[in-house]
Write a protein that holds these residues in place. Structure first.
Motif, PDB file in Angstrom:
ATOM      1  N   ASP A 139       0.886  -1.158   0.000  1.00 23.26           N
ATOM      2  CA  ASP A 139       0.000   0.000   0.000  1.00 23.26           C
ATOM      3  C   ASP A 139       0.926   1.211   0.000  1.00 23.26           C
ATOM      4  N   ASP A 140       0.869   1.974  -1.069  1.00 23.94           N
ATOM      5  CA  ASP A 140       1.820   3.067  -1.264  1.00 23.94           C
ATOM      6  C   ASP A 140       1.161   4.429  -1.326  1.00 23.94           C
ATOM      7  N   GLU A 141       1.911   5.406  -0.848  1.00 29.88           N
ATOM      8  CA  GLU A 141       1.616   6.817  -1.054  1.00 29.88           C
ATOM      9  C   GLU A 141       2.889   7.430  -1.626  1.00 29.88           C
ATOM     10  N   PHE A 142       2.715   8.306  -2.595  1.00 32.15           N
ATOM     11  CA  PHE A 142       3.850   8.930  -3.270  1.00 32.15           C
ATOM     12  C   PHE A 142       3.723  10.439  -3.200  1.00 32.15           C
ATOM     13  N   VAL A 143       4.864  11.095  -3.333  1.00 34.34           N
ATOM     14  CA  VAL A 143       4.892  12.550  -3.394  1.00 34.34           C
ATOM     15  C   VAL A 143       5.942  12.945  -4.437  1.00 34.34           C
ATOM     16  N   ARG A 144       5.623  14.010  -5.170  1.00 33.26           N
ATOM     17  CA  ARG A 144       6.619  14.560  -6.095  1.00 33.26           C
ATOM     18  C   ARG A 144       7.478  15.503  -5.259  1.00 33.26           C
ATOM     19  N   GLU A 145       8.753  15.158  -5.115  1.00 32.56           N
ATOM     20  CA  GLU A 145       9.676  15.925  -4.281  1.00 32.56           C
ATOM     21  C   GLU A 145      10.858  16.331  -5.151  1.00 32.56           C
ATOM     22  N   ASN A 146      11.096  17.635  -5.235  1.00 35.81           N
ATOM     23  CA  ASN A 146      12.175  18.163  -6.083  1.00 35.81           C
ATOM     24  C   ASN A 146      12.057  17.649  -7.516  1.00 35.81           C
ATOM     25  N   GLY A 147      10.814  17.582  -8.005  1.00 29.22           N
ATOM     26  CA  GLY A 147      10.568  17.195  -9.391  1.00 29.22           C
ATOM     27  C   GLY A 147      10.584  15.697  -9.668  1.00 29.22           C
ATOM     28  N   ARG A 148      10.809  14.872  -8.644  1.00 26.45           N
ATOM     29  CA  ARG A 148      10.872  13.411  -8.820  1.00 26.45           C
ATOM     30  C   ARG A 148       9.861  12.738  -7.897  1.00 26.45           C
ATOM     31  N   TRP A 149       9.273  11.661  -8.372  1.00 22.54           N
ATOM     32  CA  TRP A 149       8.361  10.890  -7.532  1.00 22.54           C
ATOM     33  C   TRP A 149       9.151  10.065  -6.541  1.00 22.54           C
ATOM     34  N   ARG A 150       8.706  10.060  -5.295  1.00 23.18           N
ATOM     35  CA  ARG A 150       9.329   9.295  -4.217  1.00 23.18           C
ATOM     36  C   ARG A 150       8.222   8.656  -3.374  1.00 23.18           C
ATOM     37  N   PHE A 151       8.578   7.599  -2.660  1.00 28.25           N
ATOM     38  CA  PHE A 151       7.637   7.004  -1.719  1.00 28.25           C
ATOM     39  C   PHE A 151       7.496   7.946  -0.523  1.00 28.25           C
ATOM     40  N   SER A 152       6.271   8.316  -0.191  1.00 20.85           N
ATOM     41  CA  SER A 152       6.065   9.037   1.064  1.00 20.85           C
ATOM     42  C   SER A 152       5.666   8.034   2.151  1.00 20.85           C
ATOM     43  N   LYS A 153       5.104   6.902   1.725  1.00 15.50           N
ATOM     44  CA  LYS A 153       4.801   5.822   2.662  1.00 15.50           C
ATOM     45  C   LYS A 153       4.664   4.533   1.868  1.00 15.50           C
ATOM     46  N   ARG A 154       5.348   3.506   2.317  1.00 15.73           N
ATOM     47  CA  ARG A 154       5.235   2.187   1.694  1.00 15.73           C
ATOM     48  C   ARG A 154       5.018   1.170   2.795  1.00 15.73           C
ATOM     49  N   GLN A 155       3.877   0.523   2.751  1.00 21.23           N
ATOM     50  CA  GLN A 155       3.574  -0.511   3.724  1.00 21.23           C
ATOM     51  C   GLN A 155       3.533  -1.855   3.009  1.00 21.23           C
ATOM     52  N   SER A 156       4.383  -2.758   3.473  1.00 18.58           N
ATOM     53  CA  SER A 156       4.473  -4.103   2.912  1.00 18.58           C
ATOM     54  C   SER A 156       3.585  -5.037   3.723  1.00 18.58           C
ATOM     55  N   VAL A 157       2.661  -5.688   3.047  1.00 18.47           N
ATOM     56  CA  VAL A 157       1.738  -6.618   3.699  1.00 18.47           C
ATOM     57  C   VAL A 157       1.970  -8.000   3.107  1.00 18.47           C
ATOM     58  N   SER A 158       2.253  -8.966   3.954  1.00 15.68           N
ATOM     59  CA  SER A 158       2.437 -10.347   3.516  1.00 15.68           C
ATOM     60  C   SER A 158       1.089 -11.043   3.542  1.00 15.68           C
ATOM     61  N   ASP A 159       0.576 -11.400   2.374  1.00 15.67           N
ATOM     62  CA  ASP A 159      -0.721 -12.061   2.278  1.00 15.67           C
ATOM     63  C   ASP A 159      -0.596 -13.583   2.443  1.00 15.67           C
ATOM     64  N   ILE A 160       0.470 -14.158   1.916  1.00 13.63           N
ATOM     65  CA  ILE A 160       0.752 -15.581   2.057  1.00 13.63           C
ATOM     66  C   ILE A 160       2.230 -15.727   2.373  1.00 13.63           C
ATOM     67  N   SER A 161       2.539 -16.337   3.494  1.00 12.51           N
ATOM     68  CA  SER A 161       3.945 -16.516   3.883  1.00 12.51           C
ATOM     69  C   SER A 161       4.136 -17.883   4.498  1.00 12.51           C
ATOM     70  N   PRO A 162       5.380 -18.315   4.621  1.00  8.78           N
ATOM     71  CA  PRO A 162       5.656 -19.618   5.246  1.00  8.78           C
ATOM     72  C   PRO A 162       5.125 -19.705   6.680  1.00  8.78           C
ATOM     73  N   LEU A 163       5.002 -18.578   7.353  1.00 11.20           N
ATOM     74  CA  LEU A 163       4.546 -18.578   8.742  1.00 11.20           C
ATOM     75  C   LEU A 163       3.052 -18.867   8.854  1.00 11.20           C
ATOM     76  N   ARG A 164       2.315 -18.762   7.749  1.00 13.27           N
ATOM     77  CA  ARG A 164       0.869 -18.936   7.777  1.00 13.27           C
ATOM     78  C   ARG A 164       0.445 -20.327   7.274  1.00 13.27           C
ATOM     79  N   ARG A 165       1.399 -21.188   7.043  1.00 11.69           N
ATOM     80  CA  ARG A 165       1.070 -22.515   6.495  1.00 11.69           C
ATOM     81  C   ARG A 165       0.531 -23.435   7.541  1.00 11.69           C
TER      82      ARG A 165
END
Length: 162
Positions: free
Chosen positions: A136-162
């Motif tokens: 789930d990402d939010e981006f901002v144009r900073e100094n003329g370039r797009w950058r991540f303002s927030k990046r949340q990594s969500v694991s939907d399927i992982s070895p821990l959930r088996r």
């Protein structure tokens, strides 16, 4: 009077050009954001956490299974401490595959949801799907370039959930 009414109702060439310029800008922004998303995966797979951290805005935030950090320096420190900054030009043998992005542009801000696959090598060196999730990402144009303002990594399927 009829001719004047028709003239007012017809868009001008300048209006058409402005609309076209706005539409092209959205397409360019979307492609730059896609390139940013792919650069993130490449930096991660190459264990280049300096390059990885540089993809975030000055107050950008990373949130995931390793914890969270705010700002490029703190993000670098988190990744270096958790995984280890050790740039490998040929890659580390892990592969982040990004797909199914849905990018919404709103001026100098944008948001996205992107599916990710994390692939490693099995004992016989065949591809092994290790994790599947989304960002789930939010981006901002900073100094003329797009950058991540927030990046949340969500694991939907992982070895821990088996």
């Amino acid at each position: 009077p009829i001719a004047a009414t028709l003239f007012v109702a017809l868009p001008s060439a300048a209006d058409d050009l402005a609309t076209l310029a706005q539409r092209v800008q959205v397409l360019e922004d979307r492609e730059e954001i896609r390139a940013l998303i792919l650069a993130y995966g490449q930096a991660h797979d190459h264990r280049d956490y300096r390059a990885f951290a540089s993809l975030f805005a000055a107050n950008g935030e990373w949130i995931g299974g390793l914890g969270s950090a705010k700002g490029p320096d703190a993000i670098f420190t988190l990744m270096d401490k958790s995984i280890g900054h050790s740039p490998l030009p040929e890659g580390s043998g892990t592969f982040h595959v990004m797909t199914n992005d849905r990018i919404k542009i709103d001026g100098d801000r944008a948001s996205s949801t992107t599916k990710w696959l994390y692939i490693t090598a099995a004992d016989d060196n065949s591809p092994k799907l290790t994790y599947l999730g989304h960002y789930d990402d939010e981006f901002v144009r900073e100094n003329g370039r797009w950058r991540f303002s927030k990046r949340q990594s969500v694991s939907d399927i992982s070895p821990l959930r088996r």
